[in-house]
Motif scaffolding. Structure first.
Motif, PDB file in Angstrom:
ATOM      1  N   GLU A   1       0.828  -1.207   0.000  1.00 46.33           N
ATOM      2  CA  GLU A   1       0.000   0.000   0.000  1.00 46.33           C
ATOM      3  C   GLU A   1       0.865   1.260   0.000  1.00 46.33           C
ATOM      4  N   GLY A   2       1.967   1.240   0.738  1.00 44.68           N
ATOM      5  CA  GLY A   2       2.874   2.388   0.758  1.00 44.68           C
ATOM      6  C   GLY A   2       3.491   2.631  -0.613  1.00 44.68           C
ATOM      7  N   ASN A   3       3.911   1.551  -1.272  1.00 46.11           N
ATOM      8  CA  ASN A   3       4.463   1.684  -2.629  1.00 46.11           C
ATOM      9  C   ASN A   3       3.405   2.206  -3.597  1.00 46.11           C
ATOM     10  N   LEU A   4       2.178   1.739  -3.437  1.00 42.42           N
ATOM     11  CA  LEU A   4       1.089   2.205  -4.288  1.00 42.42           C
ATOM     12  C   LEU A   4       0.801   3.682  -4.036  1.00 42.42           C
ATOM     13  N   MET A   5       0.833   4.100  -2.774  1.00 41.72           N
ATOM     14  CA  MET A   5       0.604   5.508  -2.446  1.00 41.72           C
ATOM     15  C   MET A   5       1.708   6.374  -3.046  1.00 41.72           C
ATOM     16  N   ASP A   6       2.952   5.891  -2.987  1.00 47.22           N
ATOM     17  CA  ASP A   6       4.067   6.621  -3.610  1.00 47.22           C
ATOM     18  C   ASP A   6       3.840   6.761  -5.110  1.00 47.22           C
TER      19      ASP A   6
ATOM     20  N   ILE B   1      -6.224  -3.371  -4.129  1.00 52.79           N
ATOM     21  CA  ILE B   1      -5.825  -2.829  -2.818  1.00 52.79           C
ATOM     22  C   ILE B   1      -6.936  -1.937  -2.269  1.00 52.79           C
ATOM     23  N   ILE B   2      -7.512  -1.112  -3.110  1.00 57.91           N
ATOM     24  CA  ILE B   2      -8.583  -0.210  -2.663  1.00 57.91           C
ATOM     25  C   ILE B   2      -9.777  -1.019  -2.178  1.00 57.91           C
TER      26      ILE B   2
ATOM     27  N   HIS C   1      -0.999  -0.984 -14.048  1.00 61.83           N
ATOM     28  CA  HIS C   1      -0.477  -1.859 -12.998  1.00 61.83           C
ATOM     29  C   HIS C   1      -1.421  -3.033 -12.735  1.00 61.83           C
ATOM     30  N   ASP C   2      -2.015  -3.529 -13.831  1.00 62.41           N
ATOM     31  CA  ASP C   2      -2.855  -4.728 -13.781  1.00 62.41           C
ATOM     32  C   ASP C   2      -3.975  -4.628 -12.752  1.00 62.41           C
TER      33      ASP C   2
ATOM     34  N   THR D   1      -5.826  10.159 -15.016  1.00 65.37           N
ATOM     35  CA  THR D   1      -4.506   9.759 -14.512  1.00 65.37           C
ATOM     36  C   THR D   1      -4.633   8.583 -13.554  1.00 65.37           C
ATOM     37  N   MET D   2      -5.623   8.635 -12.666  1.00 69.15           N
ATOM     38  CA  MET D   2      -5.836   7.531 -11.737  1.00 69.15           C
ATOM     39  C   MET D   2      -6.171   6.246 -12.483  1.00 69.15           C
ATOM     40  N   ILE D   3      -7.102   6.317 -13.407  1.00 71.61           N
ATOM     41  CA  ILE D   3      -7.541   5.123 -14.140  1.00 71.61           C
ATOM     42  C   ILE D   3      -6.399   4.537 -14.958  1.00 71.61           C
ATOM     43  N   ARG D   4      -5.624   5.394 -15.614  1.00 68.38           N
ATOM     44  CA  ARG D   4      -4.482   4.888 -16.385  1.00 68.38           C
ATOM     45  C   ARG D   4      -3.467   4.203 -15.467  1.00 68.38           C
ATOM     46  N   THR D   5      -3.241   4.790 -14.309  1.00 69.12           N
ATOM     47  CA  THR D   5      -2.306   4.188 -13.352  1.00 69.12           C
ATOM     48  C   THR D   5      -2.815   2.829 -12.903  1.00 69.12           C
TER      49      THR D   5
END
Length: 195
Positions: free
Chosen positions: A61-66, A106-107, A99-100, A91-95
């Motif tokens: 989760e920390g890596n995802l937040m970064d 996670i959300i 990342h599969d 931007t959120m949707i593309r990210t």
């Protein structure tokens, strides 16, 4: 250097094994033995890297937040397009997609904790943009962000399950329009166009 690469590979195997299991079941139904078996490692190797499964989840989760911070910061700090909801959502949707859909997993599984972290991050930019918010404004903004993100996550789930056969751009565009104009306005507009 080879030692560092091996550690990185082992960590990635552990992460991949965990995420594979996490897609199928809740974290409370996953144990270290399951992860070790899926990653083809022994228990002591797991404990060389993590104290427990929750530490692994926290690191992911920390890596995802970064990653989300890295991707959202340019959008949120763009002086020519202050708080462009459409660009933010795209931007959120593309990210997520790049990342599969791991961020979506996670959300879904974090019981709102990750969303709250993401909202706090966006809120800090809003305060920088608009100045200090009153407690009432901050609460209203937080409510709106939770409401909006719940809709975004629900829409992404529908697309992932094939309910909506949309592209990333179609999805982002629709979500952005909802953010800019509101649901009721868009429904009324659609009904008027059909008449």
């Amino acid at each position: 250097m080879p030692y560092q690469n091996k550690r990185k590979q082992t960590k990635q195997k552990i992460t991949n094994a965990f995420l594979s299991l996490y897609k199928e079941r809740d974290i409370t139904k996953i144990n270290v033995r399951d992860i070790c078996e899926a990653a083809s490692i022994n228990r002591s190797t797991f404990y060389d890297y993590y104290e427990d499964i929750y530490c692994l989840q926290e690191e992911i989760e920390g890596n995802l937040m970064d990653l989300m911070s890295e991707r959202l910061a340019p959008v949120l700090m763009d002086p020519e397009h202050p708080f462009d909801a459409n660009r933010l959502v795209k931007t959120m949707i593309r990210t997520f997609h790049e990342h599969d859909d791991i961020p979506l997993l996670i959300i879904r599984r974090s019981n709102g904790i990750f969303i709250s972290r993401l909202i706090n991050y966006v809120t800090s930019f809003m305060e920088d943009m608009f100045g200090e918010m009153s407690q009432s404004s901050k609460e209203q903004f937080t409510f709106c962000m939770h409401y909006h993100f719940a809709g975004v996550i629900s829409a992404l789930n529908a697309i992932e399950q094939g309910v909506l056969p949309w592209t990333i751009d179609q999805t982002a565009e629709s979500i952005g329009r909802v953010a800019d104009q509101g649901v009721i306005h868009l429904v009324q507009e659609s009904v008027m166009l059909e008449r």
